[in-house]
Scaffold this motif. Structure first.
Motif, PDB file in Angstrom:
ATOM      1  N   GLY A  31       0.628  -0.771  -0.125  1.00  0.00           N
ATOM      2  CA  GLY A  31       0.050  -0.022  -0.061  1.00  0.00           C
ATOM      3  C   GLY A  31       1.321   0.909   0.288  1.00  0.00           C
ATOM      4  O   GLY A  31       2.365   1.201   0.768  1.00  0.00           O
ATOM      5  N   LEU A  32       0.236   2.366  -0.675  1.00  0.00           N
ATOM      6  CA  LEU A  32       1.172   3.834  -0.454  1.00  0.00           C
ATOM      7  C   LEU A  32      -0.239   4.812  -0.525  1.00  0.00           C
ATOM      8  O   LEU A  32      -0.878   4.360  -1.289  1.00  0.00           O
ATOM      9  N   TYR A  33       0.006   5.228   0.297  1.00  0.00           N
ATOM     10  CA  TYR A  33      -0.573   6.884   0.608  1.00  0.00           C
ATOM     11  C   TYR A  33       0.253   8.173   0.520  1.00  0.00           C
ATOM     12  O   TYR A  33       0.987   8.205   0.728  1.00  0.00           O
ATOM     13  N   MET A  34      -0.353   8.867  -0.917  1.00  0.00           N
ATOM     14  CA  MET A  34       0.310   9.435  -1.407  1.00  0.00           C
ATOM     15  C   MET A  34      -0.771  11.245  -0.413  1.00  0.00           C
ATOM     16  O   MET A  34      -1.694  10.637  -1.116  1.00  0.00           O
ATOM     17  N   PRO A  35      -0.242  11.919   0.212  1.00  0.00           N
ATOM     18  CA  PRO A  35      -0.900  13.038   0.699  1.00  0.00           C
ATOM     19  C   PRO A  35      -0.999  13.761  -1.007  1.00  0.00           C
ATOM     20  O   PRO A  35      -0.898  13.882  -2.191  1.00  0.00           O
ATOM     21  N   PRO A  36      -2.314  15.127   0.026  1.00  0.00           N
ATOM     22  CA  PRO A  36      -2.391  15.782  -1.550  1.00  0.00           C
ATOM     23  C   PRO A  36      -1.672  16.935  -1.532  1.00  0.00           C
ATOM     24  O   PRO A  36      -1.433  16.874  -3.288  1.00  0.00           O
ATOM     25  N   ARG A  37      -0.569  17.670  -1.175  1.00  0.00           N
ATOM     26  CA  ARG A  37       0.664  17.865  -0.994  1.00  0.00           C
ATOM     27  C   ARG A  37       1.560  17.311  -0.998  1.00  0.00           C
ATOM     28  O   ARG A  37       2.517  17.984   0.207  1.00  0.00           O
ATOM     29  N   PRO A  38       2.483  16.460  -1.944  1.00  0.00           N
ATOM     30  CA  PRO A  38       3.441  15.476  -0.885  1.00  0.00           C
ATOM     31  C   PRO A  38       4.999  16.491  -0.879  1.00  0.00           C
ATOM     32  O   PRO A  38       5.388  18.021  -2.241  1.00  0.00           O
ATOM     33  N   THR A  39       5.563  16.599  -0.204  1.00  0.00           N
ATOM     34  CA  THR A  39       6.990  17.443   0.018  1.00  0.00           C
ATOM     35  C   THR A  39       7.540  16.344  -0.769  1.00  0.00           C
ATOM     36  O   THR A  39       8.878  16.787  -0.638  1.00  0.00           O
ATOM     37  N   GLY A  40       7.679  15.311  -0.791  1.00  0.00           N
ATOM     38  CA  GLY A  40       8.421  14.222  -1.099  1.00  0.00           C
ATOM     39  C   GLY A  40       9.241  13.131  -0.076  1.00  0.00           C
ATOM     40  O   GLY A  40       9.386  12.203  -0.680  1.00  0.00           O
ATOM     41  N   ALA A  41       9.005  13.820   1.017  1.00  0.00           N
ATOM     42  CA  ALA A  41       9.397  12.794   2.324  1.00  0.00           C
ATOM     43  C   ALA A  41       8.609  10.858   1.821  1.00  0.00           C
ATOM     44  O   ALA A  41       7.148  11.487   2.080  1.00  0.00           O
ATOM     45  N   VAL A  42       8.645  10.554   3.092  1.00  0.00           N
ATOM     46  CA  VAL A  42       8.919   8.888   2.163  1.00  0.00           C
ATOM     47  C   VAL A  42       8.633   8.381   4.053  1.00  0.00           C
ATOM     48  O   VAL A  42       9.700   7.698   4.670  1.00  0.00           O
ATOM     49  N   LEU A  43       7.669   8.036   4.620  1.00  0.00           N
ATOM     50  CA  LEU A  43       7.742   7.320   5.763  1.00  0.00           C
ATOM     51  C   LEU A  43       7.052   5.390   5.590  1.00  0.00           C
ATOM     52  O   LEU A  43       6.293   5.355   4.971  1.00  0.00           O
ATOM     53  N   TRP A  44       8.036   4.600   6.032  1.00  0.00           N
ATOM     54  CA  TRP A  44       7.966   3.148   6.040  1.00  0.00           C
ATOM     55  C   TRP A  44       7.347   2.568   6.976  1.00  0.00           C
ATOM     56  O   TRP A  44       8.053   3.357   7.879  1.00  0.00           O
ATOM     57  N   TYR A  45       6.194   2.076   6.950  1.00  0.00           N
ATOM     58  CA  TYR A  45       5.168   1.548   8.220  1.00  0.00           C
ATOM     59  C   TYR A  45       5.312  -0.456   7.823  1.00  0.00           C
ATOM     60  O   TYR A  45       4.746  -0.600   7.280  1.00  0.00           O
ATOM     61  N   LEU A  46       6.640  -1.217   8.713  1.00  0.00           N
ATOM     62  CA  LEU A  46       6.591  -2.500   8.716  1.00  0.00           C
ATOM     63  C   LEU A  46       5.661  -2.949   9.614  1.00  0.00           C
ATOM     64  O   LEU A  46       5.738  -2.571  10.773  1.00  0.00           O
ATOM     65  N   SER A  47       4.979  -4.186   9.343  1.00  0.00           N
ATOM     66  CA  SER A  47       3.582  -4.439  10.436  1.00  0.00           C
ATOM     67  C   SER A  47       4.534  -6.106  10.864  1.00  0.00           C
ATOM     68  O   SER A  47       5.631  -6.130  10.599  1.00  0.00           O
ATOM     69  N   GLY A  48       3.814  -6.317  11.500  1.00  0.00           N
ATOM     70  CA  GLY A  48       3.769  -7.799  12.441  1.00  0.00           C
ATOM     71  C   GLY A  48       3.647  -9.001  12.246  1.00  0.00           C
ATOM     72  O   GLY A  48       2.954  -8.813  11.059  1.00  0.00           O
ATOM     73  N   LEU A  49       3.418 -10.089  12.995  1.00  0.00           N
ATOM     74  CA  LEU A  49       3.236 -10.732  12.474  1.00  0.00           C
ATOM     75  C   LEU A  49       1.914 -11.302  12.321  1.00  0.00           C
ATOM     76  O   LEU A  49       0.686 -10.392  12.889  1.00  0.00           O
ATOM     77  N   THR A  50       1.440 -12.280  11.248  1.00  0.00           N
ATOM     78  CA  THR A  50       0.383 -12.641  10.408  1.00  0.00           C
ATOM     79  C   THR A  50      -0.459 -11.287   9.901  1.00  0.00           C
ATOM     80  O   THR A  50      -1.192 -11.381   8.896  1.00  0.00           O
ATOM     81  N   CYS A  51      -0.216 -10.199   9.334  1.00  0.00           N
ATOM     82  CA  CYS A  51      -0.233  -9.414   8.914  1.00  0.00           C
ATOM     83  C   CYS A  51      -0.220  -9.210   8.034  1.00  0.00           C
ATOM     84  O   CYS A  51       1.063  -9.791   7.820  1.00  0.00           O
ATOM     85  N   THR A  52      -0.605  -8.846   6.654  1.00  0.00           N
ATOM     86  CA  THR A  52       0.043  -8.091   5.175  1.00  0.00           C
ATOM     87  C   THR A  52      -0.051  -7.267   4.904  1.00  0.00           C
ATOM     88  O   THR A  52       0.197  -5.669   6.392  1.00  0.00           O
ATOM     89  N   HIS A  53      -0.071  -5.959   4.377  1.00  0.00           N
ATOM     90  CA  HIS A  53       0.263  -4.366   3.685  1.00  0.00           C
ATOM     91  C   HIS A  53      -1.477  -4.107   4.073  1.00  0.00           C
ATOM     92  O   HIS A  53      -0.772  -3.263   4.472  1.00  0.00           O
ATOM     93  N   GLU A  54      -2.502  -4.544   4.573  1.00  0.00           N
ATOM     94  CA  GLU A  54      -3.421  -4.146   4.879  1.00  0.00           C
ATOM     95  C   GLU A  54      -4.119  -3.678   5.945  1.00  0.00           C
ATOM     96  O   GLU A  54      -4.772  -2.570   6.311  1.00  0.00           O
ATOM     97  N   ASN A  55      -3.697  -4.489   7.447  1.00  0.00           N
ATOM     98  CA  ASN A  55      -3.670  -4.028   8.565  1.00  0.00           C
ATOM     99  C   ASN A  55      -3.438  -2.277   8.591  1.00  0.00           C
ATOM    100  O   ASN A  55      -3.940  -2.184   9.478  1.00  0.00           O
ATOM    101  N   ALA A  56      -2.381  -2.362   8.716  1.00  0.00           N
ATOM    102  CA  ALA A  56      -1.827  -0.337   9.507  1.00  0.00           C
ATOM    103  C   ALA A  56      -2.334   0.095   8.513  1.00  0.00           C
ATOM    104  O   ALA A  56      -2.829   0.790   8.786  1.00  0.00           O
ATOM    105  N   MET A  57      -2.751  -0.049   7.140  1.00  0.00           N
ATOM    106  CA  MET A  57      -2.677   1.079   6.223  1.00  0.00           C
ATOM    107  C   MET A  57      -4.530   1.454   6.809  1.00  0.00           C
ATOM    108  O   MET A  57      -4.789   2.596   6.219  1.00  0.00           O
ATOM    109  N   THR A  58      -4.835   0.200   6.985  1.00  0.00           N
ATOM    110  CA  THR A  58      -6.906   0.232   8.124  1.00  0.00           C
ATOM    111  C   THR A  58      -7.352   0.586   9.097  1.00  0.00           C
ATOM    112  O   THR A  58      -8.571   1.178   9.332  1.00  0.00           O
ATOM    113  N   LYS A  59      -5.877   0.821   9.849  1.00  0.00           N
ATOM    114  CA  LYS A  59      -5.988   0.624  11.343  1.00  0.00           C
ATOM    115  C   LYS A  59      -5.335   1.415  12.090  1.00  0.00           C
ATOM    116  O   LYS A  59      -6.180   1.760  13.090  1.00  0.00           O
TER     117      LYS A  59
END
Length: 268
Positions: A31-59
């Motif tokens: 998953g990738l969230y692009m903000p409405p006014r991107p500065t170019g900076a990127v924050l990677w979010y690494l999820s935990g056990l049993t998760c997919t890309h979707e867990n943190a994206m939605t929770k």
């Protein structure tokens, strides 16, 4: 890269994409969230056990915060997947439990190359497809993902401008969440233990950690060992032991605003 979906979110776009990974030899989704006014900076979010890309994206509730700060968020998957990819009956081994390392042992070695995927393969895909700045990256993660954030920040010291973690597994060589899995994947846990890496390599990036005092997995995290290593190495860190909070996404979403603000400050 293929677009799975794109959805309007807080003025920006929450996308889900798939691509053929050279590192894992499989199709990977992120998953990738692009903000409405991107500065170019990127924050990677690494999820935990049993998760997919979707867990943190939605929770995790991070998109509204990232939109305000102009940060792009990337939510990778936690392992390779597919019928031909090895798995295990245990929830903390195999698919959904890649531990962000490159496997060298047994059936895992062919596809479980998650360190290379996060450090090289996925960034190449993301920076080729989106107008983002590879010189302005930060990393965070939860539980197993916190382990990944800490260890990758120490293994790639010039990659991330800041690192944070929610209830990280930070002493896996002394934990049931780490020693069996990392031994199966790589032959041992020591080279992937944040506490030992801190003693050996140090950490140059600014660091923030939050862990709940009512975390039901406290005995598996190694928080005390890591805090002791911070003290021994005199490594600056903002550490919060949050009274009454557990290991859930209710905990993550409660302190996500502070973590996003922390990274925004250092990515500015």
């Amino acid at each position: 890269m293929k677009t799975v979906s794109e959805t309007a979110c807080f003025g920006g776009t929450q996308g889900v994409y798939s691509h053929a990974s050279d590192a894992t030899g499989t199709q990977m989704t992120f998953g990738l969230y692009m903000p409405p006014r991107p500065t170019g900076a990127v924050l990677w979010y690494l999820s935990g056990l049993t998760c997919t890309h979707e867990n943190a994206m939605t929770k995790a509730g991070m998109q509204a915060l990232a939109a305000k700060e102009g940060l792009a968020l990337v939510f990778p998957d936690t392992s390779p997947r597919g019928e031909d990819v090895p798995d295990d009956d245990a929830f903390d081994m195999g698919q959904g439990a890649g531990f962000y390392v490159d496997a060298t042992e047994g059936p895992w070695a062919e596809h479980f190359q998650m360190e290379s995927y996060i450090a090289e393969d996925l960034p190449e895909t993301v920076f080729a497809a989106f107008e983002l700045d590879p010189d302005r990256q930060a990393v965070t993660g939860h539980s197993m993902g916190g382990h990944g954030a800490l260890t990758l920040a120490m293994k790639y010291p010039r990659r991330f401008r800041s690192v944070s973690a929610f209830a990280p597994i930070c002493n896996p060589s002394a934990s049931d969440w780490g020693l069996p899995q990392l031994t199966a994947y790589t032959g041992g846990a020591g080279d992937h233990d944040a506490t030992l890496l801190l003693e050996d390599r140090g950490l140059a990036a600014p660091l923030m950690i939050d862990t709940g005092t009512s975390d039901q997995f406290w005995d598996k995290l190694g928080t005390g060992a890591f805090l002791a290593a911070l003290a021994r190495t005199r490594t600056p860190a903002a550490v919060g032991l949050r009274e009454g909070y557990d290991h859930s996404y209710f905990f993550v979403s409660s302190f996500a605003p502070a973590h996003v603000a922390f990274h925004a400050e250092h990515l500015g």
